[in-house]
Motif scaffolding. Structure first.
Motif, PDB file in Angstrom:
ATOM      1  N   GLY A  23      -3.505  -9.946   5.244  1.00 57.27           N
ATOM      2  CA  GLY A  23      -2.297  -9.554   4.538  1.00 57.27           C
ATOM      3  C   GLY A  23      -2.043 -10.367   3.284  1.00 57.27           C
ATOM      4  O   GLY A  23      -2.932 -11.023   2.742  1.00 57.27           O
ATOM      5  N   ILE A  24      -0.784 -10.339   2.837  1.00 59.40           N
ATOM      6  CA  ILE A  24      -0.388 -11.037   1.619  1.00 59.40           C
ATOM      7  C   ILE A  24       0.921 -11.788   1.845  1.00 59.40           C
ATOM      8  O   ILE A  24       1.762 -11.369   2.635  1.00 59.40           O
ATOM      9  CB  ILE A  24      -0.204 -10.062   0.441  1.00 59.40           C
ATOM     10  CG1 ILE A  24       0.846  -8.989   0.770  1.00 59.40           C
ATOM     11  CG2 ILE A  24      -1.548  -9.423   0.055  1.00 59.40           C
ATOM     12  CD1 ILE A  24       1.200  -8.080  -0.380  1.00 59.40           C
ATOM     13  N   LYS A  25       1.076 -12.893   1.132  1.00 59.28           N
ATOM     14  CA  LYS A  25       2.360 -13.597   1.136  1.00 59.28           C
ATOM     15  C   LYS A  25       3.328 -12.932   0.164  1.00 59.28           C
ATOM     16  O   LYS A  25       4.524 -12.835   0.435  1.00 59.28           O
ATOM     17  CB  LYS A  25       2.148 -15.058   0.756  1.00 59.28           C
ATOM     18  CG  LYS A  25       1.324 -15.852   1.752  1.00 59.28           C
ATOM     19  CD  LYS A  25       1.146 -17.284   1.266  1.00 59.28           C
ATOM     20  CE  LYS A  25       0.317 -18.099   2.243  1.00 59.28           C
ATOM     21  NZ  LYS A  25       0.070 -19.488   1.746  1.00 59.28           N
ATOM     22  N   ALA A  26       2.780 -12.517  -0.990  1.00 63.50           N
ATOM     23  CA  ALA A  26       3.617 -11.886  -2.010  1.00 63.50           C
ATOM     24  C   ALA A  26       2.718 -11.122  -2.973  1.00 63.50           C
ATOM     25  O   ALA A  26       1.522 -11.412  -3.090  1.00 63.50           O
ATOM     26  CB  ALA A  26       4.444 -12.921  -2.766  1.00 63.50           C
ATOM     27  N   ALA A  27       3.304 -10.157  -3.666  1.00 66.66           N
ATOM     28  CA  ALA A  27       2.563  -9.396  -4.669  1.00 66.66           C
ATOM     29  C   ALA A  27       3.554  -8.777  -5.642  1.00 66.66           C
ATOM     30  O   ALA A  27       4.706  -8.488  -5.283  1.00 66.66           O
ATOM     31  CB  ALA A  27       1.699  -8.316  -4.025  1.00 66.66           C
ATOM     32  N   THR A  28       3.108  -8.569  -6.872  1.00 72.14           N
ATOM     33  CA  THR A  28       3.916  -7.910  -7.887  1.00 72.14           C
ATOM     34  C   THR A  28       3.080  -6.823  -8.536  1.00 72.14           C
ATOM     35  O   THR A  28       1.945  -7.073  -8.956  1.00 72.14           O
ATOM     36  CB  THR A  28       4.377  -8.895  -8.977  1.00 72.14           C
ATOM     37  OG1 THR A  28       5.090  -9.975  -8.378  1.00 72.14           O
ATOM     38  CG2 THR A  28       5.288  -8.196  -9.980  1.00 72.14           C
ATOM     39  N   ILE A  29       3.621  -5.611  -8.604  1.00 70.53           N
ATOM     40  CA  ILE A  29       2.945  -4.516  -9.287  1.00 70.53           C
ATOM     41  C   ILE A  29       3.849  -3.976 -10.392  1.00 70.53           C
ATOM     42  O   ILE A  29       5.075  -4.167 -10.362  1.00 70.53           O
ATOM     43  CB  ILE A  29       2.557  -3.374  -8.327  1.00 70.53           C
ATOM     44  CG1 ILE A  29       3.805  -2.776  -7.654  1.00 70.53           C
ATOM     45  CG2 ILE A  29       1.549  -3.858  -7.299  1.00 70.53           C
ATOM     46  CD1 ILE A  29       3.506  -1.543  -6.803  1.00 70.53           C
ATOM     47  N   LEU A  30       3.232  -3.325 -11.361  1.00 62.71           N
ATOM     48  CA  LEU A  30       3.952  -2.664 -12.446  1.00 62.71           C
ATOM     49  C   LEU A  30       3.720  -1.170 -12.296  1.00 62.71           C
ATOM     50  O   LEU A  30       2.576  -0.716 -12.279  1.00 62.71           O
ATOM     51  CB  LEU A  30       3.436  -3.156 -13.801  1.00 62.71           C
ATOM     52  CG  LEU A  30       3.921  -2.412 -15.052  1.00 62.71           C
ATOM     53  CD1 LEU A  30       5.436  -2.488 -15.171  1.00 62.71           C
ATOM     54  CD2 LEU A  30       3.259  -2.983 -16.303  1.00 62.71           C
ATOM     55  N   VAL A  31       4.799  -0.404 -12.163  1.00 60.58           N
ATOM     56  CA  VAL A  31       4.718   1.048 -12.009  1.00 60.58           C
ATOM     57  C   VAL A  31       5.191   1.682 -13.309  1.00 60.58           C
ATOM     58  O   VAL A  31       6.332   1.469 -13.734  1.00 60.58           O
ATOM     59  CB  VAL A  31       5.574   1.535 -10.826  1.00 60.58           C
ATOM     60  CG1 VAL A  31       5.430   3.049 -10.661  1.00 60.58           C
ATOM     61  CG2 VAL A  31       5.171   0.818  -9.541  1.00 60.58           C
ATOM     62  N   ARG A  34       0.836  -1.209   0.000  1.00 60.12           N
ATOM     63  CA  ARG A  34       0.000   0.000   0.000  1.00 60.12           C
ATOM     64  C   ARG A  34       0.866   1.251   0.000  1.00 60.12           C
ATOM     65  O   ARG A  34       0.568   2.237  -0.688  1.00 60.12           O
ATOM     66  CB  ARG A  34      -0.907  -0.005   1.230  1.00 60.12           C
ATOM     67  CG  ARG A  34      -1.727   1.271   1.413  1.00 60.12           C
ATOM     68  CD  ARG A  34      -2.488   1.223   2.738  1.00 60.12           C
ATOM     69  NE  ARG A  34      -3.210   2.461   3.006  1.00 60.12           N
ATOM     70  CZ  ARG A  34      -2.676   3.534   3.561  1.00 60.12           C
ATOM     71  NH1 ARG A  34      -1.380   3.514   3.898  1.00 60.12           N
ATOM     72  NH2 ARG A  34      -3.402   4.618   3.779  1.00 60.12           N
ATOM     73  N   MET A  35       1.978   1.240   0.751  1.00 61.57           N
ATOM     74  CA  MET A  35       2.869   2.387   0.827  1.00 61.57           C
ATOM     75  C   MET A  35       3.422   2.744  -0.551  1.00 61.57           C
ATOM     76  O   MET A  35       3.446   3.925  -0.945  1.00 61.57           O
ATOM     77  CB  MET A  35       4.016   2.080   1.798  1.00 61.57           C
ATOM     78  CG  MET A  35       5.026   3.206   1.958  1.00 61.57           C
ATOM     79  SD  MET A  35       6.358   2.771   3.116  1.00 61.57           S
ATOM     80  CE  MET A  35       7.347   1.659   2.071  1.00 61.57           C
ATOM     81  N   TYR A  36       3.851   1.734  -1.303  1.00 70.63           N
ATOM     82  CA  TYR A  36       4.426   2.000  -2.620  1.00 70.63           C
ATOM     83  C   TYR A  36       3.366   2.416  -3.631  1.00 70.63           C
ATOM     84  O   TYR A  36       3.636   3.257  -4.512  1.00 70.63           O
ATOM     85  CB  TYR A  36       5.214   0.786  -3.101  1.00 70.63           C
ATOM     86  CG  TYR A  36       6.478   0.589  -2.308  1.00 70.63           C
ATOM     87  CD1 TYR A  36       7.459   1.577  -2.276  1.00 70.63           C
ATOM     88  CD2 TYR A  36       6.684  -0.563  -1.550  1.00 70.63           C
ATOM     89  CE1 TYR A  36       8.614   1.422  -1.521  1.00 70.63           C
ATOM     90  CE2 TYR A  36       7.833  -0.728  -0.785  1.00 70.63           C
ATOM     91  CZ  TYR A  36       8.789   0.267  -0.783  1.00 70.63           C
ATOM     92  OH  TYR A  36       9.922   0.129  -0.022  1.00 70.63           O
ATOM     93  N   VAL A  37       2.178   1.864  -3.526  1.00 70.39           N
ATOM     94  CA  VAL A  37       1.093   2.288  -4.410  1.00 70.39           C
ATOM     95  C   VAL A  37       0.755   3.749  -4.140  1.00 70.39           C
ATOM     96  O   VAL A  37       0.574   4.543  -5.080  1.00 70.39           O
ATOM     97  CB  VAL A  37      -0.152   1.384  -4.231  1.00 70.39           C
ATOM     98  CG1 VAL A  37      -1.342   1.968  -4.982  1.00 70.39           C
ATOM     99  CG2 VAL A  37       0.137  -0.030  -4.720  1.00 70.39           C
ATOM    100  N   ARG A  38       0.686   4.129  -2.849  1.00 69.48           N
ATOM    101  CA  ARG A  38       0.409   5.518  -2.492  1.00 69.48           C
ATOM    102  C   ARG A  38       1.508   6.442  -3.015  1.00 69.48           C
ATOM    103  O   ARG A  38       1.239   7.535  -3.531  1.00 69.48           O
ATOM    104  CB  ARG A  38       0.289   5.661  -0.976  1.00 69.48           C
ATOM    105  CG  ARG A  38      -0.997   5.100  -0.387  1.00 69.48           C
ATOM    106  CD  ARG A  38      -2.202   5.927  -0.815  1.00 69.48           C
ATOM    107  NE  ARG A  38      -3.436   5.499  -0.200  1.00 69.48           N
ATOM    108  CZ  ARG A  38      -3.890   5.957   0.963  1.00 69.48           C
ATOM    109  NH1 ARG A  38      -3.197   6.859   1.628  1.00 69.48           N
ATOM    110  NH2 ARG A  38      -5.043   5.529   1.440  1.00 69.48           N
ATOM    111  N   TRP A  39       2.772   6.032  -2.844  1.00 68.86           N
ATOM    112  CA  TRP A  39       3.882   6.868  -3.323  1.00 68.86           C
ATOM    113  C   TRP A  39       3.774   7.055  -4.834  1.00 68.86           C
ATOM    114  O   TRP A  39       3.940   8.178  -5.347  1.00 68.86           O
ATOM    115  CB  TRP A  39       5.228   6.225  -2.971  1.00 68.86           C
ATOM    116  CG  TRP A  39       6.367   6.983  -3.596  1.00 68.86           C
ATOM    117  CD1 TRP A  39       7.006   8.079  -3.084  1.00 68.86           C
ATOM    118  CD2 TRP A  39       6.977   6.720  -4.876  1.00 68.86           C
ATOM    119  NE1 TRP A  39       7.973   8.521  -3.960  1.00 68.86           N
ATOM    120  CE2 TRP A  39       7.970   7.713  -5.059  1.00 68.86           C
ATOM    121  CE3 TRP A  39       6.770   5.764  -5.861  1.00 68.86           C
ATOM    122  CZ2 TRP A  39       8.757   7.753  -6.213  1.00 68.86           C
ATOM    123  CZ3 TRP A  39       7.547   5.809  -7.012  1.00 68.86           C
ATOM    124  CH2 TRP A  39       8.540   6.792  -7.179  1.00 68.86           C
ATOM    125  N   ALA A  40       3.524   5.971  -5.555  1.00 68.02           N
ATOM    126  CA  ALA A  40       3.452   6.029  -7.014  1.00 68.02           C
ATOM    127  C   ALA A  40       2.319   6.950  -7.471  1.00 68.02           C
ATOM    128  O   ALA A  40       2.485   7.751  -8.400  1.00 68.02           O
ATOM    129  CB  ALA A  40       3.269   4.625  -7.587  1.00 68.02           C
TER     130      ALA A  40
END
Length: 322
Positions: A119-127, A94-100
């Motif tokens: 929570g999550i075990k793992a996730a991948t996002i594309l910025v 969430r922190m990185y999504v907010r920053w982006a």
């Protein structure tokens, strides 16, 4: 052509800054000569705004690496500790999504593996956006959280870890050769919310590059074909990032900031109890408002790390926070 446009933009920006500086200095001289305090105050305000612009561009000038201007993939993985660590991983995501979003970037979620309880075990996002990799590459490493766990009935203090991995989207002009015989492909059913195809077919794809041990997964697309293509792009990007990392380590063998990226070598600690402090263990930069940081206020940490790397990778002598 893209490189030429970038250079032209940089030159135009420098010329504009020079002109604005000359204009502000001229106004101050005029105001002082005529005794007009208002003109002087306006010109000084322009100089302050100009200084802020120059400072921002000075940091951006550090983003001159081969792939710094590219879009980027960002992965978050929870550490040992079950639900508490999985919740921490989700907080980081969430922190990185907010920053982006605050930086004007577009974010796409490619893959999420939910935790058992929360929570999550793992996730991948594309910025997506100019210099996305250049900024976010400073966040790769292990992040530690210290807090009173909401999942502990005895309200004890817990320490949790989660790791962040960042690698650039590679340009079409960069050819990465991968032998298909070196890659194991697994398909599985997507998890989480989705349409009728997402949760009823084995559309998710996981690729394992056997020689390097690199694993990527994608479940964002509606079809296995889409996810397979995206996963291959991610794998090539991971292999490319690994090569960039090898080059940098060879050129800057003394740069501890690179060797510290690994499990068990936390780069930052986030303490919520008994006091509130976020401290970067590479640069010594601190922020006494963890909530602001978790809401995406990361530029201070990123700028300090970029400046440190530009100075040759020297590390600050800082004590860990407990």
């Amino acid at each position: 052509m893209r490189e030429r446009q970038h250079l032209e933009d940089q030159i135009s920006a420098v010329r504009r800054l020079e002109q604005e500086l000359d204009d502000a200095v001229g106004l101050i001289e005029l105001g002082e000569a005529e005794g007009e305090a208002g003109i002087v105050e306006d010109a000084e305000a322009q100089l302050k705004a100009l200084l802020a612009d120059v400072s921002r561009r000075q940091v951006e000038a550090m983003l001159s690496g081969e792939a710094d201007s590219n879009d980027t993939y960002l992965e978050v993985h929870s550490g040992a500790g079950g639900t508490e660590s999985q919740d921490w991983a989700q907080m980081l995501l969430r922190m990185y999504v907010r920053w982006a979003e605050r930086a004007g970037y577009k974010v796409e979620t490619l893959e999420v593996s939910d935790g058992e309880e929360a929570g999550i075990k793992a996730a991948t996002i594309l910025v997506k956006g100019h210099n996305a990799y250049g900024w976010l590459k400073t966040e790769a490493g292990v992040h530690r959280l210290v807090r009173i766990s909401p999942f502990d009935s005895q309200a004890r203090r817990h320490t949790s870890f989660a790791s962040v991995w960042v690698y650039p989207v590679i340009d079409d002009s960069i050819q990465i050769e991968v032998n298909e015989s070196d890659v194991r492909t697994d398909t599985y059913r997507s998890s989480g919310a989705g349409g009728q195809h997402v949760n009823t077919t084995d559309s998710a794809v996981r690729l394992t590059h056997i020689p390097s041990g690199i694993v990527v997964a994608c479940q964002a697309g509606r079809s296995q074909h889409q996810n397979r293509a995206q996963a291959w792009d991610m794998l090539r990007a991971r292999l490319y990032e690994a090569e960039l990392k090898r080059r940098e380590e060879k050129a800057m063998a003394e740069a501890a900031s690179k060797s510290d990226i690994g499990w068990g070598h936390q780069i930052r600690s986030y303490v919520l109890q008994p006091y509130q402090l976020v401290k970067d263990l590479r640069t010594g930069v601190e922020n006494t408002s963890p909530q602001a940081v978790l809401d995406g206020d990361l530029n201070g940490f990123m700028e300090a790390t970029l400046a440190q790397r530009a100075d040759g990778g020297s590390t600050a002598e800082v004590e860990d926070v407990e």
